[in-house]
Design an enzyme around this catalytic site. Structure first.
Site, PDB file in Angstrom:
ATOM      1  N   MET A 105      14.974  29.215 -53.480  1.00 43.60           N
ATOM      2  CA  MET A 105      15.483  29.154 -54.847  1.00 43.60           C
ATOM      3  C   MET A 105      15.729  27.726 -55.355  1.00 43.60           C
ATOM      4  O   MET A 105      16.366  27.538 -56.375  1.00 43.60           O
ATOM      5  CB  MET A 105      16.761  30.007 -54.975  1.00 43.60           C
ATOM      6  CG  MET A 105      16.526  31.481 -54.681  1.00 43.60           C
ATOM      7  SD  MET A 105      15.243  32.233 -55.732  1.00 43.60           S
ATOM      8  CE  MET A 105      15.065  33.863 -55.003  1.00 43.60           C
ATOM      9  N   GLY A 147      15.958  36.703 -46.208  1.00 42.08           N
ATOM     10  CA  GLY A 147      14.855  36.384 -45.317  1.00 42.08           C
ATOM     11  C   GLY A 147      14.016  37.566 -44.848  1.00 42.08           C
ATOM     12  O   GLY A 147      13.417  37.516 -43.773  1.00 42.08           O
ATOM     13  N   THR A 148      13.943  38.633 -45.666  1.00 44.15           N
ATOM     14  CA  THR A 148      13.105  39.759 -45.222  1.00 44.15           C
ATOM     15  C   THR A 148      11.627  39.365 -45.219  1.00 44.15           C
ATOM     16  O   THR A 148      10.861  39.867 -44.394  1.00 44.15           O
ATOM     17  CB  THR A 148      13.301  41.014 -46.107  1.00 44.15           C
ATOM     18  OG1 THR A 148      12.872  40.746 -47.441  1.00 44.15           O
ATOM     19  CG2 THR A 148      14.752  41.472 -46.105  1.00 44.15           C
ATOM     20  N   ASN A 149      11.233  38.479 -46.104  1.00 40.29           N
ATOM     21  CA  ASN A 149       9.836  38.018 -46.078  1.00 40.29           C
ATOM     22  C   ASN A 149       9.576  37.122 -44.865  1.00 40.29           C
ATOM     23  O   ASN A 149       8.500  37.178 -44.274  1.00 40.29           O
ATOM     24  CB  ASN A 149       9.477  37.293 -47.384  1.00 40.29           C
ATOM     25  CG  ASN A 149       9.156  38.282 -48.487  1.00 40.29           C
ATOM     26  OD1 ASN A 149       8.099  38.915 -48.473  1.00 40.29           O
ATOM     27  ND2 ASN A 149      10.075  38.441 -49.424  1.00 40.29           N
ATOM     28  N   ASN A 171       3.663  30.686 -52.436  1.00 38.61           N
ATOM     29  CA  ASN A 171       4.916  31.303 -52.861  1.00 38.61           C
ATOM     30  C   ASN A 171       4.695  32.796 -53.040  1.00 38.61           C
ATOM     31  O   ASN A 171       3.607  33.230 -53.416  1.00 38.61           O
ATOM     32  CB  ASN A 171       5.343  30.688 -54.205  1.00 38.61           C
ATOM     33  CG  ASN A 171       6.628  31.303 -54.752  1.00 38.61           C
ATOM     34  OD1 ASN A 171       7.620  31.441 -54.027  1.00 38.61           O
ATOM     35  ND2 ASN A 171       6.617  31.681 -56.021  1.00 38.61           N
ATOM     36  N   HIS A 206       6.025  35.973 -55.256  1.00 36.47           N
ATOM     37  CA  HIS A 206       6.791  36.277 -56.466  1.00 36.47           C
ATOM     38  C   HIS A 206       6.792  37.800 -56.673  1.00 36.47           C
ATOM     39  O   HIS A 206       5.741  38.432 -56.571  1.00 36.47           O
ATOM     40  CB  HIS A 206       6.177  35.577 -57.682  1.00 36.47           C
ATOM     41  CG  HIS A 206       6.969  35.816 -58.935  1.00 36.47           C
ATOM     42  ND1 HIS A 206       8.145  35.148 -59.195  1.00 36.47           N
ATOM     43  CD2 HIS A 206       6.777  36.679 -59.953  1.00 36.47           C
ATOM     44  CE1 HIS A 206       8.647  35.601 -60.337  1.00 36.47           C
ATOM     45  NE2 HIS A 206       7.841  36.529 -60.819  1.00 36.47           N
ATOM     46  N   ILE A 258      13.923  24.243 -56.767  1.00 36.75           N
ATOM     47  CA  ILE A 258      12.626  23.840 -57.340  1.00 36.75           C
ATOM     48  C   ILE A 258      11.999  22.737 -56.476  1.00 36.75           C
ATOM     49  O   ILE A 258      12.672  21.791 -56.061  1.00 36.75           O
ATOM     50  CB  ILE A 258      12.823  23.335 -58.804  1.00 36.75           C
ATOM     51  CG1 ILE A 258      13.247  24.495 -59.709  1.00 36.75           C
ATOM     52  CG2 ILE A 258      11.569  22.643 -59.340  1.00 36.75           C
ATOM     53  CD1 ILE A 258      12.176  25.520 -60.022  1.00 36.75           C
TER      54      ILE A 258
END
Ligand code: GAR
Length: 209
Positions: free
Chosen positions: A91, A12-14, A108, A110, A93
């Site tokens: 993670m 969860g760093t983002n 998202n 990436h 879909i």
């Protein structure tokens, strides 16, 4: 205020970058309202709790069919009147049913410069392993809208990051996060909340302030 749900599976760093941005007044027009995790023990859940954001764990295996899972996810998003969904290291879909309901409302992050090192099987450290294996000199991160093609939706923001001699997947992942991801994701969320991202013919146009 536009209500934001952040979907997570790991450290969860983002998510933390989004929380920090909100605390510093850098998320105008939006409010982090819900964190949904696909794992019970994701550290991201602790970060959310510390920040006072409601959390929910949604496990695919708790639902008999994909449709049942989709309905549970959609109900959660509806009940919370979510206007922006952010996949921050999520993670699981997202099915077409959910994507269609929230067209151009799901973003998202990436960890590569799309279209390099993306698509099915490219997630987390695997992306950086592939970049090092290929011997590219520059990689980076991409924030994009989610559509029915894996990592194929309209690109919102990208930032390049240098690869250095002696890099390992782990050192590269850390540099890409520090120099690109943690800046791009809050910036893209803020642009969205201010209604500054237009989508036209599969591409985005960022409106000037
Ligand atoms: C991040 O590097 C993100 O870009 C990546 O997972 C990591 C999650 O870290 N996402 C993908 O690979 C998606 N295909 P975090 O939990 O610390 O934010």
């Amino acid at each position: 205020m536009l209500k934001i749900a952040v979907l997570v599976s790991g450290g969860g760093t983002n998510l933390q970058a989004l929380i920090d941005a909100q605390n510093n007044g850098k998320l105008p027009g939006g409010v982090l309202s819900l964190v949904i995790s696909s794992k019970k023990d994701a550290y991201a859940l602790e970060r959310a709790k510390k920040a006072g954001i409601p959390t929910k764990v949604l496990l695919r295996r708790d639902y008999a069919t994909q449709q049942d899972y989709d309905e549970a996810l959609l109900a959660l998003l509806d009940q919370n009147q979510i206007g922006l969904i952010i996949l921050a290291g999520f993670m699981t879909i997202i099915s077409e049913t959910v994507i269609r309901r929230y067209e151009n409302q799901i973003i998202n992050i990436h960890p590569s410069l799309i279209p390099s090192f993306c698509g099915p099987g490219y997630y987390g450290l695997k992306v950086h392993e592939a970049a090092l294996r290929r011997g590219v000199k520059v990689t980076g991160a991409t924030v994009h809208f989610v559509n029915e093609v894996c990592d194929g939706g309209p690109i919102i923001l990208q930032k390049a990051v240098e690869i250095l001699p002696g890099d390992t997947p782990e050192t590269l992942q850390r540099r890409v996060m520090e120099q690109a991801e943690w800046q791009l994701l809050p910036k893209a969320a803020a642009l969205f909340c201010q209604g500054r991202i237009l989508v036209q013919d599969g591409q985005t146009i960022i409106k000037e302030e």
